[in-house]
Design an enzyme around this catalytic site. Structure first.
Site, PDB file in Angstrom:
ATOM      1  N   GLY A 253       0.836  -1.199   0.000  1.00  0.00           N
ATOM      2  CA  GLY A 253       0.000   0.000   0.000  1.00  0.00           C
ATOM      3  C   GLY A 253       0.869   1.246   0.000  1.00  0.00           C
ATOM      4  N   SER A 254       0.334   2.310   0.554  1.00  0.00           N
ATOM      5  CA  SER A 254       1.050   3.585   0.508  1.00  0.00           C
ATOM      6  C   SER A 254       2.207   3.604   1.504  1.00  0.00           C
ATOM      7  CB  SER A 254       0.091   4.728   0.843  1.00  0.00           C
ATOM      8  OG  SER A 254      -0.310   4.604   2.193  1.00  0.00           O
ATOM      9  N   GLY A 258       2.648   2.068   5.428  1.00  0.00           N
ATOM     10  CA  GLY A 258       3.819   1.314   5.899  1.00  0.00           C
ATOM     11  C   GLY A 258       4.447   1.959   7.124  1.00  0.00           C
ATOM     12  N   GLU A 275       5.759  -3.507   0.771  1.00  0.00           N
ATOM     13  CA  GLU A 275       5.819  -3.142  -0.643  1.00  0.00           C
ATOM     14  C   GLU A 275       4.966  -1.884  -0.751  1.00  0.00           C
ATOM     15  OE1 GLU A 275       4.782  -2.674  -4.277  1.00  0.00           O
ATOM     16  OE2 GLU A 275       3.800  -4.636  -4.177  1.00  0.00           O
ATOM     17  N   CYS A 309       1.827   0.124  -8.675  1.00  0.00           N
ATOM     18  CA  CYS A 309       2.936   0.693  -7.905  1.00  0.00           C
ATOM     19  C   CYS A 309       4.151   0.848  -8.821  1.00  0.00           C
ATOM     20  CB  CYS A 309       3.247  -0.152  -6.683  1.00  0.00           C
ATOM     21  SG  CYS A 309       3.592  -1.837  -7.091  1.00  0.00           S
TER      22      CYS A 309
HETATM   23  C1  UN1 Z   1       1.611  -3.512  -7.746  1.00  0.00           C
HETATM   24  O1  UN1 Z   1       1.252  -2.574  -8.432  1.00  0.00           O
HETATM   25  O2  UN1 Z   1       1.449  -3.482  -6.471  1.00  0.00           O
HETATM   26  O3  UN1 Z   1       5.151  -5.419 -12.138  1.00  0.00           O
HETATM   27  C2  UN1 Z   1       2.182  -4.773  -8.269  1.00  0.00           C
HETATM   28  C3  UN1 Z   1       3.950  -5.180 -12.223  1.00  0.00           C
HETATM   29  C4  UN1 Z   1       2.988  -6.231 -11.729  1.00  0.00           C
HETATM   30  C5  UN1 Z   1       2.805  -6.120 -10.253  1.00  0.00           C
HETATM   31  C6  UN1 Z   1       2.470  -4.757  -9.740  1.00  0.00           C
HETATM   32  N1  UN1 Z   1       3.503  -7.526 -12.067  1.00  0.00           N
HETATM   33  O4  UN1 Z   1       3.513  -4.143 -12.699  1.00  0.00           O
END
Ligand code: UN1
Length: 523
Positions: A253-254, A258, A275, A309
């Site tokens: 998440g953000s 975290g 993450e 992300c």
């Molecule tokens: C995410 O956005 O939390 O590499 C994961 C990627 C994807 C996973 C993204 N396989 O864009």
């Protein structure tokens, strides 16, 4: 906006996945614990799709009671599961993969409806679950320890890996299935149990996953308490974070989330696997092959409506190419089909909600005040359906300003120009986050520098590949404000295990390490 779509709806997909049986009078369960749904009709949220904002029921919210019940059930299940040989656990994961493959399309459609991503990307997300199962199956025969040379005669020094117990998994709306699967499939293969707190924006994906997995567990005589789901907002996550029977909390998440979680887990000597936010850059060097770079930029910047992300946020282009690159990108952006993600022609679906849309608009205004020039996009798309649709935007910036230091979870791309590779790398690294990065170059020297210790400071550093769309085989995660965690492939499985170092004496003497001579009288 494209005109045709197959128009599938939630009730149809829920029935394909057999989760409609859990809905009672418009209420979806607040928790699914050890194979049983638990309802809460006094504390709930409306469930709607970002495609059209139409409500399709209510989601009961779990309380601390349900979280603790799920953790207790998971702990019991773990005590039995850890006695199963890992390759036997692997057969259960193999059966999960078969079930997921059989239901791939329906699961993908649920992702489309709940997260608003287009179908090909949703299918890719379910494929990540299947790939992770394959990976975990292989891993089931490779949870290797070590035999280390002992300094003492007739001694063996070993290292073994044991499961941790209950793993708490907290996930975000943008990958409602894949990111949980990375964590859960590895946690299970390592002998752990899982309690999952999904995003309250994508609760039915979680219900579908837990139902599918529970059925497989039952068919194989595995403890069904190995996977439970507790639905709700941060208060539910909080109960999971504080439970002392949860030795590992894996949270996606953000950065702000975290920062709230990590100290609480650390205070009870638990571990966190984080993450968090990215702020990913891509460098276009003078020798770049633009026929590769341009589609990579567009997919990374507008795929999943900029809500990965790993989405591309900052484009750093050599000054000799900046005009051409901006002009070609604007041309490609003008052809993007924005609209209902159920339409086959759509490339850009809706943002998850109105807050995300407002945030993007605010960031555009801030960038313009900083001297940025809006090259394209940024307009809200009005029309049918009534979702939060927006035109992906590109803003050329005079320098890297404060607005570029934050992650804006939307299709907003900032462009900067550079003159030397050192300058481009410095720009890449000058943000608090460190998840993904890329360079497009045909110059081997530049490519090697970019991925060296002197280059990108991110967890992912790619050459002639965009910032998003990583394969599951590599370790996934990033440095700095991204949280430092690594999930998915490589040796990420070690995060879900504890290491035991064992010294074994098979001799008739008791020599001490470091040559210590400790004489006691034994008569
Ligand atoms: C995410 O956005 O939390 O590499 C994961 C990627 C994807 C996973 C993204 N396989 O864009």
């Amino acid at each position: 906006m494209s005109a045709q779509n197959t128009g599938y709806r939630l009730n149809q997909v829920a029935s394909d996945l057999h989760i409609d049986q859990f809905q009672r009078e418009e209420f979806w369960p607040a928790a699914y614990i050890a194979g049983h749904a638990r309802h809460n009709v006094s504390h709930y949220l409306a469930v709607s799709s970002p495609i059209d904002c139409v409500s399709h029921g209510h989601l009961g919210l779990a309380c601390t009671v349900e979280v603790n019940a799920a953790v207790t059930a998971a702990h019991e299940a773990f005590l039995a599961w850890r006695t199963w040989p890992a390759p036997k656990r692997g057969l259960v994961i193999k059966a999960i993969a078969q079930q997921v493959a059989a239901q791939k399309h329906a699961l993908a459609r649920l992702i489309v409806l709940e997260a608003g991503k287009i179908e090909t990307e949703a299918c890719g997300e379910v494929q990540e679950w299947i790939d992770l199962c394959d990976f975990a199956l292989g891993q089931s025969r490779q949870l290797h320890g070590l035999v280390i040379a002992s300094e003492r005669e007739s001694h063996n020094l070993l290292e073994q890996w044991h499961p941790l117990g209950v793993v708490g998994v907290i996930t975000a709306f943008n990958f409602p299935i894949a990111v949980w699967a990375w964590n859960a499939m590895l946690a299970l293969i390592c002998g752990n149990a899982v309690v999952w707190k999904p995003s309250e924006k994508t609760p039915l994906c979680a219900l579908a996953c837990v139902h599918l997995v529970s059925q497989v567990l039952q068919q194989h005589g595995a403890p069904v308490g190995l996977l439970s789901v507790v639905q709700g907002d941060a208060t539910v996550g909080q109960a999971l974070v504080q439970n002392p029977l949860v030795p590992l909390v894996s949270a996606t998440g953000s950065t702000r989330m975290g920062q709230a979680i990590a100290p609480q887990v650390a205070a009870r000597f638990g571990r966190s696997l984080l993450e968090l936010g990215g702020n990913n850059a891509l460098i276009v060097a003078p020798s770049a092959d633009l026929s590769l770079a341009l589609p990579a930029i567009v997919f990374s910047a507008v795929g999943t409506c900029g809500q990965r992300c790993t989405s591309l946020r900052r484009l750093i282009v050599h000054h000799s190419l900046i005009e051409q690159v901006c002009q070609q990108l604007c041309q490609i952006y003008s052809t993007l089909v924005i609209g209902d993600p159920r339409d086959a022609a759509t490339l850009v679906g809706p943002l998850i909600d109105g807050i995300a849309l407002q945030n993007m608009k605010n960031k555009i205004e801030e960038a313009i005040l900083d001297g940025g020039v809006l090259l394209t996009g940024g307009q809200v798309r009005v029309g049918v359906p009534v979702g939060h649709y927006v035109q992906p935007a590109i803003i050329q910036m005079p320098r890297q300003t404060r607005v570029m230091m934050e992650e804006t979870f939307a299709p907003l791309l900032f462009v900067l120009s550079y003159r030397t590779l050192d300058e481009a790398i410095a720009l890449n690294n000058a943000v608090p986050q460190g998840l993904s990065s890329a360079i497009f170059t045909q110059d081997q020297r530049e490519a090697a520098i970019f991925i060296s210790a002197l280059g990108s400071d991110c967890g992912l550093a790619n050459v002639n590949v965009g910032t998003s769309g990583a394969e599951i085989g590599g370790a996934f995660g990033g440095e700095k404000a991204t949280g430092g965690g690594r999930e998915s492939g490589s040796d990420a499985w070690k995060n879900y295990m504890r290491r035991s170092t064992n010294t074994i004496n098979y001799g008739a003497q008791l020599p001490l390490a470091q040559g210590v001579d400790f004489k006691i009288k034994t008569e």
